[in-house]
Design a protein around this motif. Structure first.
Motif, PDB file in Angstrom:
ATOM      1  N   SER A 386       0.795  -1.229   0.000  1.00  0.00           N
ATOM      2  CA  SER A 386       0.000   0.000   0.000  1.00  0.00           C
ATOM      3  C   SER A 386       0.827   1.278   0.000  1.00  0.00           C
ATOM      4  O   SER A 386       0.375   2.303  -0.505  1.00  0.00           O
ATOM      5  CB  SER A 386      -0.938   0.019   1.210  1.00  0.00           C
ATOM      6  OG  SER A 386      -0.199   0.045   2.412  1.00  0.00           O
ATOM      7  N   CYS A 387       2.047   1.262   0.556  1.00  0.00           N
ATOM      8  CA  CYS A 387       2.782   2.515   0.700  1.00  0.00           C
ATOM      9  C   CYS A 387       3.717   2.760  -0.475  1.00  0.00           C
ATOM     10  O   CYS A 387       4.239   1.825  -1.081  1.00  0.00           O
ATOM     11  CB  CYS A 387       3.576   2.540   2.003  1.00  0.00           C
ATOM     12  SG  CYS A 387       4.118   4.215   2.455  1.00  0.00           S
ATOM     13  N   ARG A 388       3.923   4.042  -0.802  1.00  0.00           N
ATOM     14  CA  ARG A 388       4.803   4.414  -1.905  1.00  0.00           C
ATOM     15  C   ARG A 388       5.911   5.368  -1.447  1.00  0.00           C
ATOM     16  O   ARG A 388       6.418   6.154  -2.234  1.00  0.00           O
ATOM     17  CB  ARG A 388       3.984   5.079  -3.020  1.00  0.00           C
ATOM     18  CG  ARG A 388       3.107   4.099  -3.820  1.00  0.00           C
ATOM     19  CD  ARG A 388       3.975   3.103  -4.556  1.00  0.00           C
ATOM     20  NE  ARG A 388       3.230   2.182  -5.419  1.00  0.00           N
ATOM     21  CZ  ARG A 388       2.766   1.002  -5.049  1.00  0.00           C
ATOM     22  NH1 ARG A 388       2.905   0.594  -3.797  1.00  0.00           N
ATOM     23  NH2 ARG A 388       2.156   0.222  -5.914  1.00  0.00           N
ATOM     24  N   CYS A 389       6.329   5.237  -0.181  1.00  0.00           N
ATOM     25  CA  CYS A 389       7.449   6.050   0.299  1.00  0.00           C
ATOM     26  C   CYS A 389       8.777   5.361   0.046  1.00  0.00           C
ATOM     27  O   CYS A 389       9.821   5.825   0.497  1.00  0.00           O
ATOM     28  CB  CYS A 389       7.286   6.339   1.797  1.00  0.00           C
ATOM     29  SG  CYS A 389       7.646   4.924   2.876  1.00  0.00           S
ATOM     30  N   ALA A 555      -1.730   5.599  -6.210  1.00  0.00           N
ATOM     31  CA  ALA A 555      -0.992   4.692  -5.325  1.00  0.00           C
ATOM     32  C   ALA A 555      -0.197   5.475  -4.284  1.00  0.00           C
ATOM     33  O   ALA A 555      -0.076   5.048  -3.126  1.00  0.00           O
ATOM     34  CB  ALA A 555      -0.064   3.796  -6.145  1.00  0.00           C
ATOM     35  N   ILE A 556       0.342   6.632  -4.679  1.00  0.00           N
ATOM     36  CA  ILE A 556       1.096   7.463  -3.740  1.00  0.00           C
ATOM     37  C   ILE A 556       0.169   8.056  -2.683  1.00  0.00           C
ATOM     38  O   ILE A 556       0.449   7.989  -1.482  1.00  0.00           O
ATOM     39  CB  ILE A 556       1.835   8.589  -4.495  1.00  0.00           C
ATOM     40  CG1 ILE A 556       2.979   8.019  -5.327  1.00  0.00           C
ATOM     41  CG2 ILE A 556       2.383   9.637  -3.510  1.00  0.00           C
ATOM     42  CD1 ILE A 556       3.642   9.031  -6.256  1.00  0.00           C
ATOM     43  N   GLN A 557      -0.940   8.598  -3.111  1.00  0.00           N
ATOM     44  CA  GLN A 557      -1.788   9.385  -2.203  1.00  0.00           C
ATOM     45  C   GLN A 557      -2.850   8.576  -1.469  1.00  0.00           C
ATOM     46  O   GLN A 557      -3.264   8.949  -0.376  1.00  0.00           O
ATOM     47  CB  GLN A 557      -2.465  10.513  -2.984  1.00  0.00           C
ATOM     48  CG  GLN A 557      -1.508  11.598  -3.481  1.00  0.00           C
ATOM     49  CD  GLN A 557      -0.983  12.474  -2.364  1.00  0.00           C
ATOM     50  OE1 GLN A 557      -0.389  11.978  -1.401  1.00  0.00           O
ATOM     51  NE2 GLN A 557      -1.197  13.785  -2.477  1.00  0.00           N
ATOM     52  N   GLY A 558      -3.300   7.468  -2.057  1.00  0.00           N
ATOM     53  CA  GLY A 558      -4.419   6.730  -1.459  1.00  0.00           C
ATOM     54  C   GLY A 558      -3.983   5.499  -0.704  1.00  0.00           C
ATOM     55  O   GLY A 558      -3.454   4.549  -1.298  1.00  0.00           O
ATOM     56  N   GLY A 559      -4.208   5.476   0.586  1.00  0.00           N
ATOM     57  CA  GLY A 559      -3.791   4.333   1.400  1.00  0.00           C
ATOM     58  C   GLY A 559      -4.520   3.049   1.082  1.00  0.00           C
ATOM     59  O   GLY A 559      -4.002   1.959   1.303  1.00  0.00           O
ATOM     60  N   SER A 560      -5.734   3.142   0.544  1.00  0.00           N
ATOM     61  CA  SER A 560      -6.514   1.944   0.234  1.00  0.00           C
ATOM     62  C   SER A 560      -6.487   1.591  -1.249  1.00  0.00           C
ATOM     63  O   SER A 560      -7.113   0.612  -1.658  1.00  0.00           O
ATOM     64  CB  SER A 560      -7.969   2.134   0.685  1.00  0.00           C
ATOM     65  OG  SER A 560      -8.581   3.205  -0.028  1.00  0.00           O
ATOM     66  N   TYR A 561      -5.780   2.376  -2.056  1.00  0.00           N
ATOM     67  CA  TYR A 561      -5.848   2.194  -3.507  1.00  0.00           C
ATOM     68  C   TYR A 561      -5.359   0.822  -3.959  1.00  0.00           C
ATOM     69  O   TYR A 561      -6.030   0.135  -4.741  1.00  0.00           O
ATOM     70  CB  TYR A 561      -5.040   3.287  -4.215  1.00  0.00           C
ATOM     71  CG  TYR A 561      -4.960   3.091  -5.715  1.00  0.00           C
ATOM     72  CD1 TYR A 561      -6.074   3.293  -6.521  1.00  0.00           C
ATOM     73  CD2 TYR A 561      -3.770   2.689  -6.317  1.00  0.00           C
ATOM     74  CE1 TYR A 561      -6.008   3.100  -7.892  1.00  0.00           C
ATOM     75  CE2 TYR A 561      -3.693   2.495  -7.696  1.00  0.00           C
ATOM     76  CZ  TYR A 561      -4.808   2.700  -8.473  1.00  0.00           C
ATOM     77  OH  TYR A 561      -4.743   2.503  -9.833  1.00  0.00           O
TER      78      TYR A 561
END
Length: 753
Positions: A386-389, A555-561
């Motif tokens: 889920s995370c894109r960091c 994907a970057i901004q949405g935690g549930s995407y």
């Protein structure tokens, strides 16, 4: 049969009970039986070879038996050492280590006997012509050519394989495969301005391999001269990728070593630029680390180039910086900022700087060998997470590599034996292998997929001491169905004399090298896959007419995407049709023929899209495509949360749904002319389907592969099929039949007129 899930502690106990169920026989008795049955199979194979009968599968079982007869003897004669290894290699087995160490030799011998019995039975059926088995296709690793994403020998595709850290031994190589490698790192450089040191003696019979670039640290002399070079280091990358001295050091290594590997077989599978890269940088992700001041300075430059004026940045961030030079950011960045403009900017920059790092490595290598290929061991589970960091722009990196490198995972159990949602429906967790591979192959459909650390038999914290051999076979078929062209499996845990390898003792218990049935299944399945490689490759390369839009900004901004994207993918997965993805980049490259192949694109829950993504979707529609948009908030905001103008589309070219299940999506796809060539009806105890199937046209019918990933038996009906033949056994096959969990069927079917 219905799969039942139990805690891994209980699984250890079950393994012990299996030993006691051997009728109380002692080690010597079990060993005598194993040796007797091994002699019988050896003799039968030798006689058959004289008559030119293919015996490669039998040789796998013979080698497996020999391997574990050595292993069992070492385990029996080193009880205290084995007990300590079990105690330290898996905390869940620690309290039972004395008993498990004592029982393991007998357990292994029992499995050797079981493998020999099964092999003898199948071989008897072959010799008696009850089944017609296709001969294996043996690969000469000194004479392979890469073409259209697969290695070929004499024009025929095949699947090379190996185990990480397996000894280079002729018998083991024949049974399990062999892929060469050479390890290089900054440690090859002994000082500034010096030539890198590496012992490499090329031979004429050199086998295909790759150059593994270790990035986990910097040599002492480099750290002494540049004390800040480890600022911003991350797991598996032990230095700051933005430090000029790190880049210069690698440039010096390449200048000295790459010319030596140019044109050699050992570099044919490319330079593996980094092992399992990730640069997590938020407060909630595992492995997150601070970044260096050099990285923060680059971020400020990136912000100025992107936003132009500090006033624009201040408005977006709600800040009051006097200039870009004064911008301050805390890293690790607070995960609560996800969805905010600052979060997007940081994650997007982190991706761009890491893409630049890999681009630098590639350019430096190809400066000294223009024909060199590169790969990056990307973790597919990071893509599906889920995370894109993490700093990985998967699309950019997939396009950059000449070979798609990865490190996929599929497992039949869970971490710590905990109940997980997938267990209600499935016998294994395939998410982190299957969806990413379909994405990878959508970006680069004609590149080799090399999984150089396949995690289906064990992971550090996910292991099964009683792994079903049927699972191993099914998992291998699944990986190659989705495009894997070469695999190097994790891991080989013993030395040639049967001892537990000291290098990997911490991961030994419940690994493959204490489970004869697992190893036998692996070797025999690879023989089976290579026998049918042309058919498997044809299925893997079937056009992906079902297309799902992937939005990097969502994907970057949405935690549930990513979770919602997977649910959409899963709802279509059991339809019998290959699934692909489209992105801004793919749509921008699409031609008229592509649009005809993808008459409808599903856009699920993309709540944040850039202007570029929106424009790509509009161009697709303007050229004749249709969009099926799912989610009330889909395509209404940009990457910073600002409102977007509606997508420009003619009437009937854009359909919006608040939500959609698989049946609804499939109905809409069928209206666009997208439907499976063969329809399969499945009923099972769970309810939703568990089987995945794919087809390929051939002759007057279709090849059909069915894998039961479900946790219960499946009753299968093939609709509108008049004739069915089992390609694996060569026998006629009914059109209505049952499949157990992990069942594999490769059929040839003819449709009714």
């Amino acid at each position: 049969m219905k799969i039942k899930y139990i805690a891994l502690v209980s699984a250890v106990v079950v393994g012990a009970s299996a030993v006691l169920a051997e009728g109380g026989r002692d080690y010597a008795e079990l060993r005598r039986e194993a040796e007797r049955k091994l002699d019988v199979l050896r003799a039968a194979a030798t006689r058959a070879q004289r008559k030119d009968v293919d015996v490669e599968r039998e040789l796998v079982t013979i080698t497996t038996a020999e391997l574990f007869l050595k292993a069992a003897e070492w385990d029996r004669t080193h009880p205290e050492e084995l007990e300590e290894i079990i105690k330290t290699s898996w905390w869940r087995a620690a309290k039972d280590a004395p008993r498990l160490a004592k029982e393991l030799p007998n357990k292994q011998l029992g499995e050797v006997i079981e493998a020999l019995d099964a092999a003898q039975k199948e071989f008897n059926d072959v010799l008696d012509r009850h089944i017609k088995r296709r001969p294996s296709f043996e690969l000469d690793m000194t004479d392979l050519e890469e073409k259209e994403g697969y290695y070929h020998q004499n024009g025929r595709p095949g699947f090379p394989s190996d185990f990480c850290a397996k000894p280079d031994d002729e018998k083991l190589n024949r049974a399990f495969g062999h892929i060469g490698d050479i390890y290089i790192s900054l440690s090859n450089l002994k000082g500034e301005g010096q030539e890198p040191v590496l012992y490499y003696n090329p031979s004429e019979d050199e086998k295909l391999g790759n150059i593994f670039m270790g990035q986990s640290g910097a040599p002492g002399w480099l750290k002494k001269k540049y004390p800040d070079i480890t600022d911003g280091k991350h797991h598996f990358t032990g230095f700051d990728t933005d430090h000029p001295a790190a880049r210069q050091a690698w440039a010096d290594v390449f200048a000295g070593l790459v010319p030596r590997f140019a044109g050699r077989k050992v570099s044919q599978a490319g330079y593996l630029l980094t092992n399992e890269p990730h640069w997590y940088t938020c407060t909630t992700c595992w492995g997150s680390e601070p970044v260096s001041e050099k990285t923060k300075a680059k971020f400020r430059e990136w912000l100025e180039k992107r936003h132009g004026k500090i006033e624009e940045l201040n408005q977006l961030w709600g800040a009051d910086f006097a200039s870009f030079a004064e911008v301050i950011i805390e890293v690790p960045i607070d995960a609560a900022l996800r969805g905010k403009p600052i979060w997007y900017d940081w994650c997007r920059f982190n991706m761009d700087r890491i893409t630049d790092w890999f681009g630098f490595l590639k350019r430096q290598i190809q400066q000294h060998d223009p024909d060199a290929k590169t790969q990056i061991k990307l973790i597919p589970g990071i893509f599906s997470g889920s995370c894109r960091c993490h700093g990985l722009d998967f699309e950019a990196l997939l396009r950059m590599q000449e070979i798609i490198g990865c490190d996929a995972s599929v497992m039949n159990t869970s971490q710590g034996g905990k109940k997980e949602a997938w267990m209600d429906r499935y016998a294994c967790n395939w998410r982190d292998q299957t969806m990413p591979l379909d994405f990878f192959r959508s970006i680069s459909p004609d590149k080799l997929v090399y999984d150089s650390e396949w995690h289906a038999l064990s992971k550090q914290n996910i292991r099964d001491p009683n792994m079903p051999p049927e699972y191993v076979r099914c998992a291998l078929w699944l990986a190659h169905l989705h495009g894997t062209g070469m695999n190097n499996t994790w891991y080989w845990g013993r030395t040639k004399d049967g001892a537990v390898s000291k290098k990997f003792q911490g991961a030994f218990y419940a690994s493959a090298l204490m489970q004869p049935l697992v190893m036998d299944s692996f070797g025999r399945t690879m023989k089976e896959l290579n026998a049918f490689a042309p058919q498997v490759v044809a299925m893997a390369k079937q056009p992906k007419r079902v297309r799902i839009f992937y939005s990097e900004s969502s994907a970057i901004q949405g935690g549930s995407y990513m979770g919602k994207l997977f649910e959409t993918y899963k709802s279509l997965y059991h339809s019998g049709m290959p699934i692909g993805f489209v992105t801004e980049g793919i749509l921008g490259e699409a031609d008229y023929q592509d649009i005809q192949q993808w008459p409808m694109v599903i856009v699920p829950y993309a709540d944040h899209v850039t202007a570029g993504e929106q424009k790509a979707l509009e161009q697709y529609v303007a050229r004749g495509g249709r969009l099926l948009v799912v989610g009330d908030e889909c395509l209404v905001k940009d990457e910073y949360g600002r409102s977007l103008a509606p997508i420009k589309a003619e009437a009937g070219r854009l359909l919006r749904l608040a939500k959609a299940d698989g049946d609804t999506l499939l109905e809409h796809l069928e209206t666009a002319g997208i439907a499976p060539a063969i329809k399969l009806r499945e009923t099972n105890e769970v309810g939703p389907p568990g089987c995945v199937w794919r087809t390929v046209p051939g002759g007057n019918g279709h090849g059909l592969l069915i894998l039961n990933l479900g946790r219960s038996n499946a009753s299968i009906q093939l609709e509108s099929v008049s004739e069915c033949r089992d390609l694996i056994t060569g026998k006629q096959h009914p059109v209505d039949f049952a499949m157990e969990p992990f069942g594999v069927k490769l059929l040839y079917v003819s449709k009714r007129n």
